[in-house]
Design a protein around this motif. Structure first.
Motif, PDB file in Angstrom:
ATOM      1  N   ASP A 109       0.834  -1.205   0.000  1.00 38.47           N
ATOM      2  CA  ASP A 109       0.000   0.000   0.000  1.00 38.47           C
ATOM      3  C   ASP A 109       0.867   1.253   0.000  1.00 38.47           C
ATOM      4  OD1 ASP A 109      -2.468   1.398   0.020  1.00 38.47           O
ATOM      5  OD2 ASP A 109      -2.349   1.620   2.203  1.00 38.47           O
ATOM      6  N   ARG A 110       1.921   1.264   0.794  1.00 31.62           N
ATOM      7  CA  ARG A 110       2.846   2.416   0.822  1.00 31.62           C
ATOM      8  C   ARG A 110       3.450   2.655  -0.555  1.00 31.62           C
ATOM      9  NH1 ARG A 110       6.542   1.612   6.266  1.00 31.62           N
ATOM     10  NH2 ARG A 110       4.844   1.657   7.764  1.00 31.62           N
ATOM     11  N   ILE A 111       3.878   1.566  -1.186  1.00 24.46           N
ATOM     12  CA  ILE A 111       4.470   1.676  -2.520  1.00 24.46           C
ATOM     13  C   ILE A 111       3.436   2.189  -3.515  1.00 24.46           C
ATOM     14  CG2 ILE A 111       5.482   0.353  -4.427  1.00 24.46           C
ATOM     15  CD1 ILE A 111       6.635  -1.537  -2.181  1.00 24.46           C
ATOM     16  N   ASP A 112       2.223   1.665  -3.421  1.00 22.23           N
ATOM     17  CA  ASP A 112       1.146   2.083  -4.319  1.00 22.23           C
ATOM     18  C   ASP A 112       0.843   3.568  -4.160  1.00 22.23           C
ATOM     19  OD1 ASP A 112      -0.977   1.516  -6.243  1.00 22.23           O
ATOM     20  OD2 ASP A 112      -2.350   1.778  -4.557  1.00 22.23           O
ATOM     21  N   GLN A 113       0.777   4.037  -2.924  1.00 24.67           N
ATOM     22  CA  GLN A 113       0.472   5.451  -2.665  1.00 24.67           C
ATOM     23  C   GLN A 113       1.567   6.385  -3.179  1.00 24.67           C
ATOM     24  OE1 GLN A 113      -2.498   6.512  -1.496  1.00 24.67           O
ATOM     25  NE2 GLN A 113      -3.093   4.373  -1.475  1.00 24.67           N
ATOM     26  N   ALA A 114       2.822   5.913  -3.131  1.00 22.84           N
ATOM     27  CA  ALA A 114       3.959   6.761  -3.502  1.00 22.84           C
ATOM     28  C   ALA A 114       4.307   6.714  -4.987  1.00 22.84           C
ATOM     29  CB  ALA A 114       5.187   6.350  -2.691  1.00 22.84           C
ATOM     30  N   ARG A 115       3.796   5.727  -5.705  1.00 25.38           N
ATOM     31  CA  ARG A 115       4.233   5.563  -7.095  1.00 25.38           C
ATOM     32  C   ARG A 115       3.638   6.609  -8.019  1.00 25.38           C
ATOM     33  NH1 ARG A 115       0.426   2.548 -10.516  1.00 25.38           N
ATOM     34  NH2 ARG A 115      -1.323   1.931  -9.188  1.00 25.38           N
ATOM     35  N   ASP A 116       4.365   6.881  -9.082  1.00 24.79           N
ATOM     36  CA  ASP A 116       3.886   7.715 -10.178  1.00 24.79           C
ATOM     37  C   ASP A 116       2.775   6.931 -10.858  1.00 24.79           C
ATOM     38  OD1 ASP A 116       3.534   8.833 -12.767  1.00 24.79           O
ATOM     39  OD2 ASP A 116       5.611   9.493 -12.843  1.00 24.79           O
ATOM     40  N   ARG A 117       1.655   7.541 -11.140  1.00 24.47           N
ATOM     41  CA  ARG A 117       0.509   6.841 -11.723  1.00 24.47           C
ATOM     42  C   ARG A 117       0.793   6.296 -13.120  1.00 24.47           C
ATOM     43  NH1 ARG A 117      -1.634   4.465  -7.974  1.00 24.47           N
ATOM     44  NH2 ARG A 117      -1.156   5.760  -6.225  1.00 24.47           N
ATOM     45  N   GLU A 118       1.872   6.735 -13.741  1.00 21.44           N
ATOM     46  CA  GLU A 118       2.250   6.183 -15.043  1.00 21.44           C
ATOM     47  C   GLU A 118       3.047   4.884 -14.890  1.00 21.44           C
ATOM     48  OE1 GLU A 118       4.102   9.129 -17.504  1.00 21.44           O
ATOM     49  OE2 GLU A 118       2.481  10.543 -17.190  1.00 21.44           O
ATOM     50  N   THR A 119       3.432   4.557 -13.653  1.00 17.24           N
ATOM     51  CA  THR A 119       4.190   3.340 -13.371  1.00 17.24           C
ATOM     52  C   THR A 119       3.239   2.299 -12.797  1.00 17.24           C
ATOM     53  OG1 THR A 119       6.154   4.660 -12.860  1.00 17.24           O
ATOM     54  CG2 THR A 119       6.127   2.390 -12.058  1.00 17.24           C
ATOM     55  N   ASN A 120       3.236   1.104 -13.359  1.00 18.96           N
ATOM     56  CA  ASN A 120       2.348   0.079 -12.823  1.00 18.96           C
ATOM     57  C   ASN A 120       2.884  -0.422 -11.481  1.00 18.96           C
ATOM     58  OD1 ASN A 120       4.009  -2.346 -13.188  1.00 18.96           O
ATOM     59  ND2 ASN A 120       3.603  -2.130 -15.368  1.00 18.96           N
ATOM     60  N   LEU A 121       2.025  -1.059 -10.707  1.00 19.52           N
ATOM     61  CA  LEU A 121       2.371  -1.478  -9.357  1.00 19.52           C
ATOM     62  C   LEU A 121       3.529  -2.475  -9.358  1.00 19.52           C
ATOM     63  CD1 LEU A 121       1.872  -1.390  -6.331  1.00 19.52           C
ATOM     64  CD2 LEU A 121       0.045  -3.086  -6.662  1.00 19.52           C
TER      65      LEU A 121
ATOM     66  N   SER B  77       6.032  -2.786 -11.446  1.00 17.26           N
ATOM     67  CA  SER B  77       7.283  -2.061 -11.689  1.00 17.26           C
ATOM     68  C   SER B  77       7.663  -1.210 -10.482  1.00 17.26           C
ATOM     69  CB  SER B  77       7.157  -1.166 -12.921  1.00 17.26           C
ATOM     70  OG  SER B  77       7.006  -1.953 -14.079  1.00 17.26           O
ATOM     71  N   ALA B  78       6.682  -0.591  -9.848  1.00 10.72           N
ATOM     72  CA  ALA B  78       6.947   0.233  -8.669  1.00 10.72           C
ATOM     73  C   ALA B  78       7.531  -0.617  -7.540  1.00 10.72           C
ATOM     74  CB  ALA B  78       5.671   0.930  -8.213  1.00 10.72           C
ATOM     75  N   ILE B  79       7.038  -1.837  -7.382  1.00  6.77           N
ATOM     76  CA  ILE B  79       7.573  -2.738  -6.355  1.00  6.77           C
ATOM     77  C   ILE B  79       9.020  -3.096  -6.674  1.00  6.77           C
ATOM     78  CG2 ILE B  79       7.416  -5.088  -5.435  1.00  6.77           C
ATOM     79  CD1 ILE B  79       4.312  -4.703  -5.598  1.00  6.77           C
ATOM     80  N   ARG B  80       9.284  -3.432  -7.915  1.00  8.55           N
ATOM     81  CA  ARG B  80      10.669  -3.769  -8.296  1.00  8.55           C
ATOM     82  C   ARG B  80      11.601  -2.582  -8.058  1.00  8.55           C
ATOM     83  NH1 ARG B  80       7.882  -6.035 -12.686  1.00  8.55           N
ATOM     84  NH2 ARG B  80       7.934  -8.302 -12.704  1.00  8.55           N
ATOM     85  N   LEU B  81      11.175  -1.390  -8.432  1.00 10.23           N
ATOM     86  CA  LEU B  81      11.998  -0.198  -8.219  1.00 10.23           C
ATOM     87  C   LEU B  81      12.216   0.071  -6.734  1.00 10.23           C
ATOM     88  CD1 LEU B  81      10.514   2.157 -10.949  1.00 10.23           C
ATOM     89  CD2 LEU B  81      12.821   1.169 -10.906  1.00 10.23           C
ATOM     90  N   PHE B  82      11.189  -0.116  -5.925  1.00 12.19           N
ATOM     91  CA  PHE B  82      11.291   0.083  -4.482  1.00 12.19           C
ATOM     92  C   PHE B  82      12.333  -0.872  -3.882  1.00 12.19           C
ATOM     93  CE2 PHE B  82      10.029  -0.937  -0.144  1.00 12.19           C
ATOM     94  CZ  PHE B  82       9.903   0.328   0.421  1.00 12.19           C
ATOM     95  N   VAL B  83      12.255  -2.143  -4.255  1.00 13.41           N
ATOM     96  CA  VAL B  83      13.208  -3.138  -3.752  1.00 13.41           C
ATOM     97  C   VAL B  83      14.614  -2.822  -4.248  1.00 13.41           C
ATOM     98  CG1 VAL B  83      13.871  -5.574  -3.877  1.00 13.41           C
ATOM     99  CG2 VAL B  83      11.487  -4.945  -3.447  1.00 13.41           C
TER     100      VAL B  83
END
Length: 86
Positions: free
Chosen positions: A43-55, A57-63
């Motif tokens: 949820d934290r990652i989802d809230q912080a991600r750019d809306r043009e980035t899918n979830l 990809s955002a998880i991979r970038l976060f890790v």
């Protein structure tokens, strides 16, 4: 390494993301380190991600960013053991 689809409920709605096991295990480890549930971490990652980035990809970038900072204290074995105990 296969990509696996995983389901989670965040912000009151069901969603899914697809990541490789290594990213999932690292994400579990980061959640353990931060004392939060896996759903809360996603949820934290989802809230912080750019809306043009899918979830996924955002998880991979976060890790990846956590690994670059040296923040991965837990990884595969410890994260896997903890998830089986929950």
């Amino acid at each position: 390494m296969p990509v696996r689809k995983r389901s989670v409920v965040i912000s009151g709605h069901a969603t899914s993301y697809s990541v490789e096991d290594a990213f999932f295990q690292a994400l579990q480890g980061l959640a353990i380190q931060n004392g939060v549930s896996l759903a809360s971490m996603v949820d934290r990652i989802d809230q912080a991600r750019d809306r043009e980035t899918n979830l996924s990809s955002a998880i991979r970038l976060f890790v990846f960013q956590a690994a670059c900072r040296g923040d991965l204290r837990y990884f595969t074995d410890q994260a896997a053991q903890q998830s089986h105990q929950d």
